[in-house]
Scaffold this motif. Structure first.
Motif, PDB file in Angstrom:
ATOM      1  N   UNK A 198       0.856  -1.176   0.000  1.00 22.97           N
ATOM      2  CA  UNK A 198       0.000   0.000   0.000  1.00 22.97           C
ATOM      3  C   UNK A 198       0.893   1.228   0.000  1.00 22.97           C
ATOM      4  N   UNK A 199       0.794   2.032  -1.033  1.00 23.14           N
ATOM      5  CA  UNK A 199       1.541   3.289  -1.133  1.00 23.14           C
ATOM      6  C   UNK A 199       0.549   4.427  -0.906  1.00 23.14           C
ATOM      7  N   UNK A 200       0.864   5.320  -0.001  1.00 21.00           N
ATOM      8  CA  UNK A 200      -0.041   6.433   0.248  1.00 21.00           C
ATOM      9  C   UNK A 200       0.727   7.687   0.608  1.00 21.00           C
ATOM     10  N   UNK A 201       0.106   8.826   0.332  1.00 18.25           N
ATOM     11  CA  UNK A 201       0.709  10.101   0.730  1.00 18.25           C
ATOM     12  C   UNK A 201      -0.385  11.078   1.110  1.00 18.25           C
ATOM     13  N   UNK A 202      -0.042  11.928   2.063  1.00 18.92           N
ATOM     14  CA  UNK A 202      -0.985  12.927   2.529  1.00 18.92           C
ATOM     15  C   UNK A 202      -0.849  14.224   1.766  1.00 18.92           C
ATOM     16  N   UNK A 203      -1.341  15.326   2.338  1.00 19.09           N
ATOM     17  CA  UNK A 203      -1.304  16.623   1.655  1.00 19.09           C
ATOM     18  C   UNK A 203       0.117  17.102   1.365  1.00 19.09           C
ATOM     19  N   UNK A 204       1.080  16.654   2.162  1.00 16.95           N
ATOM     20  CA  UNK A 204       2.472  17.057   1.945  1.00 16.95           C
ATOM     21  C   UNK A 204       3.364  15.822   1.952  1.00 16.95           C
ATOM     22  N   UNK A 205       4.530  15.950   1.352  1.00 15.13           N
ATOM     23  CA  UNK A 205       5.478  14.850   1.354  1.00 15.13           C
ATOM     24  C   UNK A 205       5.204  13.837   0.256  1.00 15.13           C
ATOM     25  N   UNK A 206       6.072  12.827   0.203  1.00 20.42           N
ATOM     26  CA  UNK A 206       5.945  11.798  -0.816  1.00 20.42           C
ATOM     27  C   UNK A 206       5.185  10.598  -0.306  1.00 20.42           C
TER      28      UNK A 206
END
Length: 211
Positions: free
Chosen positions: A95-103
């Motif tokens: 599972x690859x995920x990212x929030x509003x900032x960052x990778x």
């Protein structure tokens, strides 16, 4: 032809169109849809949650999904009392995920189950096909290009699709003329609602891990 005769004809036509006896059998519609959904290979889905579900921090999600369990899309998730928008890619056992900032952050795919695992939707053993096949007391409310069927889904079956459900749920299904499920609305005893929409069935979907 008299006006009175026209009125009688119009009333008869209206009665025949709205009569419950003219509507297709709800159980048959659900059974056909369950069988049809077992063969679906890809779908675009939306999920909207109205109310608080302790085992489902997702408030809404929008993405593409394959029958093999790969998925990509966006979601709004409640975390630490805040509503966060995330992008996710579920593929290759990760599972690859990212929030509003960052990778992107990468975790084992099993982690998706702690938030919401969209791969359950097309899983024939616990997804929409299982839900449709297990629904009870089906009643067709309307029929046409789309048929609307109300039914009750056993809690243990509904929980396979929406974690945390422990009681039977009132459900409303919208089924197209091709027997494919268009949407499913679950109304929980506590007043919460979960609305799942399905479009673009069997259209090509490619899911690749982010670079």
């Amino acid at each position: 032809m008299s006006a009175r005769w026209l009125s009688v004809c119009a009333l008869a036509l209206l009665t025949s169109c709205t009569s419950g006896g003219d509507l297709p059998d709800g159980a048959t519609l659900l059974s056909k849809s369950a069988e049809s959904m077992r063969s679906v290979k890809t779908v675009h889905f939306t999920i909207k949650v109205d109310g608080e579900l302790p085992d489902v921090p997702v408030k809404d999600a929008d993405g593409d999904l394959t029958a093999t369990g790969e998925s990509k899309g966006t979601a709004k998730v409640t975390f630490g009392g805040q509503l966060l928008s995330v992008e996710y890619v579920l593929t290759g056992g990760n599972l690859h995920f990212k929030g509003p900032t960052g990778g992107y952050t990468t975790l084992p795919a099993a982690f998706a189950g702690q938030v919401y695992d969209p791969s359950a939707i097309l899983n024939p053993d616990k997804g929409v096909a299982k839900v449709l096949a297990s629904a009870k007391d089906a009643r067709t409310k309307s029929s046409g290009d789309v048929s609307v069927v109300e039914a009750t889904v056993p809690g243990d079956v509904a929980a396979g699709l929406v974690p945390g459900i422990s009681a039977d749920v009132k459900s409303t299904f919208s089924i197209g003329g091709d027997d494919k499920l268009k949407s499913a609305l679950f109304e929980l005893p506590g007043g919460q609602k979960v609305d799942i929409g399905l479009t673009d069935l069997d259209k090509p979907v490619t899911v690749t891990a982010p670079a």
